[in-house]
Design a protein around this motif. Structure first.
Motif, mmCIF file in Angstrom:
data_model
loop_
_atom_site.group_PDB
_atom_site.id
_atom_site.type_symbol
_atom_site.label_atom_id
_atom_site.label_comp_id
_atom_site.label_asym_id
_atom_site.label_seq_id
_atom_site.Cartn_x
_atom_site.Cartn_y
_atom_site.Cartn_z
ATOM 1 N N THR A 100 0.844 -1.190 0.000
ATOM 2 C CA THR A 100 0.000 0.000 0.000
ATOM 3 C C THR A 100 0.882 1.243 0.000
ATOM 4 O OG1 THR A 100 -1.634 -1.211 1.300
ATOM 5 C CG2 THR A 100 -1.882 1.169 1.189
ATOM 6 N N MET A 150 -5.718 -0.924 -4.120
ATOM 7 C CA MET A 150 -4.350 -0.573 -4.486
ATOM 8 C C MET A 150 -4.301 0.069 -5.872
ATOM 9 S SD MET A 150 -1.090 -3.139 -4.534
ATOM 10 C CE MET A 150 -1.396 -3.673 -2.851
ATOM 11 N N ASP A 202 -5.169 3.559 -5.486
ATOM 12 C CA ASP A 202 -4.043 4.204 -4.827
ATOM 13 C C ASP A 202 -2.973 4.605 -5.842
ATOM 14 O OD1 ASP A 202 -2.811 5.120 -2.532
ATOM 15 O OD2 ASP A 202 -1.793 3.235 -2.113
ATOM 16 N N SER A 206 -2.683 -1.211 7.718
ATOM 17 C CA SER A 206 -2.688 -1.297 6.256
ATOM 18 C C SER A 206 -2.225 -2.681 5.827
ATOM 19 C CB SER A 206 -1.791 -0.224 5.627
ATOM 20 O OG SER A 206 -0.425 -0.508 5.874
ATOM 21 N N GLY A 215 -1.445 -5.114 1.957
ATOM 22 C CA GLY A 215 -1.436 -5.135 0.506
ATOM 23 C C GLY A 215 -2.644 -5.916 0.024
ATOM 24 N N PRO A 225 -6.903 -0.238 4.503
ATOM 25 C CA PRO A 225 -6.555 -0.357 3.090
ATOM 26 C C PRO A 225 -5.439 -1.390 2.927
ATOM 27 C CG PRO A 225 -5.622 1.652 4.055
ATOM 28 C CD PRO A 225 -6.479 1.037 5.097
ATOM 29 N N THR A 226 -5.436 -2.247 1.847
ATOM 30 C CA THR A 226 -6.418 -2.171 0.796
ATOM 31 C C THR A 226 -7.166 -3.497 0.578
ATOM 32 O OG1 THR A 226 -4.660 -2.814 -0.749
ATOM 33 C CG2 THR A 226 -5.110 -0.477 -0.552
#
Length: 400
Positions: A129, A164, A167, A293, A295, A316-317
């Protein structure tokens, strides 16, 4: 391979990674490569920047150095340029047309080699992230802008979650060259590993106890302290609930000290790194993830494969996409427990809500059965055959 076949007529490609040490991205690459090798003959080279192998691949690996990955930041930064020149030379010597890279440093090297004159196309896979670096002080902002520069110069980008993708799209201002491919899982292998017996000298699950398990790197963003606090709030004086902390990392000593300070050390078990975590997950009553957070949050899918219900922070995420995929466009930050089809989501850092969610699992057998049944259906979406087909399609698209 069922479904999609890699077309060797297009050209030659390679997969680049930092190393094959014991990490989530390394496991993903190993799983994909092994499946492709077992399924068909393909023109794919495997390149590792460093020689630090935990995972074994039945394929020749070309190493760009004899470094181990344990070097300091300055050495690693200097070597990015050296790696890039070596990759450029290797790509030319072996007529490699496409290089797909995984993890930040490998992605930098892949793109830097192209900037230095290599003719190959660059496809990078992002496993982390990026937005968290904005809030990580001066060092974080430097890394954030570093990523922006390199990722903007990539030919194509693969993200392991839709969150992601959003992002990165906001980072580089181009959504068209980004696609989402979830992480792959060998469901049959995990189920088999989960059935393995645990030697009595390794650990004993007591029938009269209920077990909460955490699996992951013991680093700050995992917020394991929150799980400690929720455990204390939940367990009270009953002492019928045990907590398993599986993993290693820089926070381990601090966490062990905190367990003693809070008087829960007799009921909190630090196992360290365990090669087969699935047999522990299978025997636990609930898996809890308290991260700020993630990934993709591999451990949530692995737990569902092991038929153990999961609770995760709505960070996230990845967690929401795994546990409540129909609500992935939800932008409102939750403030209470959210009971989703495949697991339970809780607010990041909210101790009382984490404790409430754990209690609801441990005290409601119908909910446990409901989540296990749904989880078995959900994990099919992440089966290695489906995901490896998507990866090969992504590689093929680079040749068009």
């Amino acid at each position: 391979m069922h479904g999609y076949n890699y077309n060797n007529n297009f050209g030659r490609c390679a997969i680049l990674i930092n190393s094959f040490t014991s990490g989530g991205a390394e496991r993903v690459v190993t799983t994909i490569v092994q499946h492709i090798i077992a399924s068909q003959k393909s023109n794919i080279d495997i390149i590792s920047m460093e020689k630090n192998d935990y995972y074994n691949i039945d394929r020749k690996i070309t190493y760009l150095s004899h470094l181990t990955g344990k070097e300091n930041l300055l050495v690693k930064t200097i070597w990015l340029v050296i790696f890039a020149f070596r990759l450029k030379r290797l790509a030319k010597a072996n007529a490699i047309d496409v290089i797909q890279s995984h993890l930040y440093r490998a992605n930098y090297v892949n793109i830097l080699a192209r900037i230095l004159g290599s003719k190959h196309k660059t496809q990078i896979v992002n496993h982390g992230t990026i937005g968290v670096f904005k809030k990580a002080g001066v060092t974080g902002l430097i890394k954030y802008n570093f990523i922006r520069f390199f990722y903007t110069n990539a030919d194509s980008i693969i993200c392991v979650s839709r969150g992601m993708k959003h992002d990165i799209a906001s980072l580089i201002g181009d959504e068209k060259k980004i696609r989402v491919i979830y992480n792959p899982f060998e469901i049959g292998y995990i189920k088999k590993a989960a059935r393995e017996k645990i030697p009595v000298n390794e650990f004993i699950f007591k029938k009269q106890k209920k077990y909460i398990i955490f699996v992951g790197r013991l680093v700050a963003l995992k917020r394991v302290e929150d799980l400690f606090k929720a455990y204390i709030e939940l367990n009270g004086k009953e002492n019928d609930i045990e907590l398993i902390i599986m993993g290693d990392g820089p926070k381990r000593n601090t966490l062990e000290k905190q367990a003693k300070e809070k008087g829960i050390q007799e009921h909190v078990h630090f196992t360290g790194f365990v090669k087969n975590p699935y047999k522990y997950i299978k025997r636990s009553h609930v898996l809890v993830l308290t991260s700020s957070s993630e990934g993709f949050a591999n451990v949530l899918v692995e737990s569902m494969i092991c038929e153990t219900p999961v609770i995760s922070t709505d960070c996230p995420t990845g967690p929401r996409e795994i546990l409540a995929p129909e609500t992935i466009n939800k932008k409102k930050t939750i403030t209470t427990v959210e009971y989703s089809p495949y697991g339970i989501l809780v607010p990041v850092g909210n101790i009382s809500q984490i404790a409430k969610a754990i209690k609801s699992i441990l005290s409601d057998n119908r909910m446990t059965c409901f989540l296990i049944k749904n989880g078995i259906k959900r994990v099919i979406d992440f089966d290695i055959t489906i995901i490896s087909n998507q990866y090969m399609e992504a590689i093929n698209d680079c040749f068009k």
